[in-house]
Design a protein around this motif. Structure first.
Motif, PDB file in Angstrom:
ATOM      1  N   ALA A  61      16.103 -18.286  18.952  1.00  0.00           N
ATOM      2  CA  ALA A  61      16.509 -18.237  17.547  1.00  0.00           C
ATOM      3  C   ALA A  61      15.806 -19.301  16.702  1.00  0.00           C
ATOM      4  N   ASP A  62      15.789 -20.542  17.166  1.00  0.00           N
ATOM      5  CA  ASP A  62      15.203 -21.633  16.372  1.00  0.00           C
ATOM      6  C   ASP A  62      13.731 -21.398  16.073  1.00  0.00           C
ATOM      7  N   GLY A 117      18.633 -14.673  21.105  1.00  0.00           N
ATOM      8  CA  GLY A 117      19.572 -15.784  21.217  1.00  0.00           C
ATOM      9  C   GLY A 117      18.892 -17.037  21.725  1.00  0.00           C
ATOM     10  N   LYS A 118      18.042 -16.897  22.728  1.00  0.00           N
ATOM     11  CA  LYS A 118      17.404 -18.077  23.310  1.00  0.00           C
ATOM     12  C   LYS A 118      16.198 -18.559  22.501  1.00  0.00           C
ATOM     13  N   THR A 131      22.663 -10.726  16.610  1.00  0.00           N
ATOM     14  CA  THR A 131      22.732 -11.907  17.461  1.00  0.00           C
ATOM     15  C   THR A 131      23.386 -13.085  16.740  1.00  0.00           C
ATOM     16  N   GLN A 132      24.472 -13.595  17.309  1.00  0.00           N
ATOM     17  CA  GLN A 132      25.228 -14.675  16.672  1.00  0.00           C
ATOM     18  C   GLN A 132      24.391 -15.933  16.498  1.00  0.00           C
ATOM     19  N   GLU A 133      23.550 -16.241  17.496  1.00  0.00           N
ATOM     20  CA  GLU A 133      22.711 -17.442  17.404  1.00  0.00           C
ATOM     21  C   GLU A 133      21.747 -17.353  16.225  1.00  0.00           C
TER      22      GLU A 133
END
Length: 256
Positions: free
Chosen positions: A15-16, A12-13, A72-74
């Motif tokens: 993702a990018d 999540g943290k 993971t939603q992100e």
């Protein structure tokens, strides 16, 4: 905190960074997956643990539709932005667990999974679920980091991966993958081994490893045996690790 929550938190943290990661977006293994697939354009494809969406994006122009699944939603959000930004609109995004797929039996013609199963705590469940949701004669295209057959090399690689990324569970041996898949009812049709070079700083920074832990991990590399340094092509300059190499398996298995 259990591993699945670890995975959601870690990815999540970060993702990018997975969308822009050269290993994930530029790897020649992705082209090999496409080359190995038998495609008519009518296939329903499931991409498990889609991450940044690179595999789903690569296959979308060549199949009827793609379901991109991630825990993971992100990750799903950045994958959707990336894939739709490339003009692919035949992709559906679903939040779900690789070890408990939210689909009916024999739904898909193809299942792909790339650079992800080393995060799965119960890989046998994942394999069983892939077999269940595939149609008969369906194709399972797998691509993941693996470890050498030597137990010492196995332990070293899994230790450094877990150190860098607490959501890592286990990179399996090539022989373990073949055994697990055949025992589940698959037939291995084709497989390839790839060497995976890693830039050490990028590898650490992708998971935002704190400097203190990075220094300890570097020392672990420096103190490793010459046999390990040779096997993993560890390059050291001015007492700093600059790069090393792992390996991956890319295979196609058929549901019989």
């Amino acid at each position: 905190m259990d591993l699945k929550k670890d995975i959601q938190q870690q990815f999540g943290k970060n993702a990018d960074s997975y969308v822009s990661s050269p290993i994930h977006k530029d790897g020649k293994d992705l082209q090999k997956l496409l080359y190995m697939a038998v495609l008519t354009g009518n296939e329903k494809l499931l991409d498990v643990a889609t991450g940044g969406g690179h595999t789903a994006n690569a296959f979308a122009p060549f199949v009827k539709n793609v379901t991109a699944l991630d825990l993971t939603q992100e990750m799903l959000a950045v994958a959707e932005k990336f894939i739709k930004g490339n003009g692919n609109h035949n992709v559906e995004f679903v939040k779900g667990d690789a070890e408990k797929l939210p689909f009916s039996n024999e739904t898909f013609d193809i299942v792909t999974c790339r650079i992800a199963p080393h995060h799965f705590p119960h890989v046998h469940l994942f394999i069983s679920e892939v077999f269940r949701v595939l149609k008969k004669e369906g194709q399972f295209l797998l691509d993941d980091n693996v470890v050498p057959e030597d137990d010492g090399f196995d332990q070293f690689y899994n230790k450094i991966e877990k150190w860098r990324d607490y959501s890592h569970f286990r990179a399996w041996k090539k022989s373990e993958w073949i055994r697990m898949l055949e025992l589940a009812g698959f037939e291995i049709e084709e497989w390839h081994r790839y060497e995976k070079p890693f830039n050490y700083d990028s590898w650490c920074n992708q998971m935002k490893l704190p400097n203190e832990e990075k220094e300890k991990l570097t020392l672990y590399f420096l103190e490793a045996s010459e046999k390990i340094k040779h096997k993993f092509r560890v390059k050291i300059e001015s007492n700093q690790v600059t790069s090393f190499s792992g390996e991956a398996i890319v295979l196609k298995a058929i549901k019989k």
